[in-house]
Design a protein around this motif. Sequence first.
Motif, short mmCIF file in Angstrom:
data_model
loop_
_atom_site.label_atom_id
_atom_site.label_comp_id
_atom_site.label_asym_id
_atom_site.label_seq_id
_atom_site.Cartn_x
_atom_site.Cartn_y
_atom_site.Cartn_z
N ALA A 271 -3.41 -3.87 0.75
CA ALA A 271 -2.76 -2.92 -0.16
C ALA A 271 -3.78 -1.99 -0.81
CB ALA A 271 -1.96 -3.68 -1.22
N VAL A 272 -4.88 -2.57 -1.30
CA VAL A 272 -5.90 -1.75 -1.97
C VAL A 272 -6.58 -0.81 -0.98
CG1 VAL A 272 -8.13 -1.84 -3.15
CG2 VAL A 272 -6.32 -3.42 -3.80
N LEU B 179 -3.28 -8.41 -0.91
CA LEU B 179 -3.87 -7.50 -1.91
C LEU B 179 -4.99 -6.66 -1.30
CD1 LEU B 179 -3.96 -9.88 -5.02
CD2 LEU B 179 -2.25 -8.16 -4.40
N GLY B 180 -5.76 -7.22 -0.37
CA GLY B 180 -6.86 -6.47 0.24
C GLY B 180 -6.35 -5.30 1.06
N ALA C 197 3.21 -5.04 -5.18
CA ALA C 197 2.07 -5.75 -4.61
C ALA C 197 1.97 -7.17 -5.18
CB ALA C 197 0.79 -4.98 -4.87
N VAL D 74 2.54 1.70 -3.54
CA VAL D 74 1.64 2.20 -4.59
C VAL D 74 1.44 3.70 -4.45
CG1 VAL D 74 -0.69 2.06 -5.54
CG2 VAL D 74 0.49 -0.01 -4.87
N TRP E 232 -4.18 1.95 -0.05
CA TRP E 232 -3.96 2.82 -1.22
C TRP E 232 -5.13 3.78 -1.39
CZ3 TRP E 232 -6.60 2.31 -6.16
CH2 TRP E 232 -6.15 3.26 -7.09
N LEU E 233 -6.37 3.27 -1.29
CA LEU E 233 -7.54 4.13 -1.46
C LEU E 233 -7.64 5.17 -0.34
CD1 LEU E 233 -10.22 1.51 -2.60
CD2 LEU E 233 -9.06 3.22 -4.01
N GLY F 58 0.82 -1.21 0.00
CA GLY F 58 0.00 0.00 0.00
C GLY F 58 0.85 1.26 0.00
N ALA G 94 2.43 -1.26 -7.94
CA ALA G 94 1.61 -2.38 -8.42
C ALA G 94 2.47 -3.63 -8.60
CB ALA G 94 0.94 -2.00 -9.73
#
Length: 366
Positions: free
Chosen positions: A150-151, A147-148, A121, A110, A154-155, A107, A118
């Motif tokens: 990280a996303v 991945l969860g 990740a 990114v 990131w958001l 995260g 990316a």
Amino acid sequence: MSRYLSPRLVVLAVLASSFAWVLVFPVRLTRPPTPALTVVYGAGLVLFVAAQAVVLRAAVSLDQPRRTRLRAISGLVVVALALWWPAFAWAEPDRTPWAWLAGFAAGAAVLAHPAAGAGTAIGLAAAAAVGAAVFGGSLPVNVAVVLGIAVALWLAGLVLVWLLRLLAEAEAGRAAEADLAIAQERLRVSRELHDVLGHRLGIIALKAELAGDLVTSDPARAAAENEQIRELAATTLAEARRAVHGETVADLATQLASAELVLGSAGIDTAVDVDASALPVGTSRLLAAVVREAVTNVLRHSAAQTVSITYAHPTLRIVNDGAQGDPTMSGTGLASLAARCAAAGARLVAGPVDGGRFEVRVELAP
């Protein structure tokens, strides 16, 4: 909000606290076999937090080059991979401590560099899958956690980083505005001091020369000239101080009276045909500066015997008969005055005219 906290510090604190959770899950989900290994593992986590802070700093900085961002991400990945074996080997049953570390690392990466992040990740998710296969964990769970997280980070961080950069740009804009105000003030002081000192010192020099010539032939008049020099010097000092503090108020009527007095003292026949009473304040001050500069140049650079100052809207003309010794627009005083007139929407022209005369002409905006 406290006046001692800037908006940037508040947003930075929120961003840092979002990523500070990285210490909680790996500590709670692992059990090193000995106290010594616990200390080593804790030191590794502290190093991971430091590497993550470097990446986040690169993410929020406007001036960080691409190479610096990539180096910061590489350092974070190296530390995360160094913790791969102990986190998997000492994990509580059915827990995924390293996947949490990898998710936080991805995260942050990114945010600092989307393309490299990316790739980071994907690579860390693959490392989590390998760890699950080697240590008997759930491959889908480990990959999903990496991945969860990280996303999600990131958001959440994307908005905070955007806000931080916006605040940084706003602060840079305020700093540039302050620098511009300082530069404008310096220009004003320089212009005012040039107007005051250039004019007055020329008069003082002329009277000093006259007093020197009269010392033997007319001591009484020489003494009178010296007294006037003293008064002019005191007045000049006072006006210079007022100019520095922005208190100068030179209007055209006052300047015309001063010009007649000064030119008359120098033995120059002066004719003035100007009605300054109906002029706006800004226009009066601008034309006063032109008259002062023109009179100063006559005293310094010409052998004029006559000077005429006339105004017929929208043109002010100052003409003397000493063109052969007068400056042109190459002089710094007239050049800066021309720029000042242009900024006010007027046009200043100076140069020789027919009959061996020199003219300074200002054409106001209609």
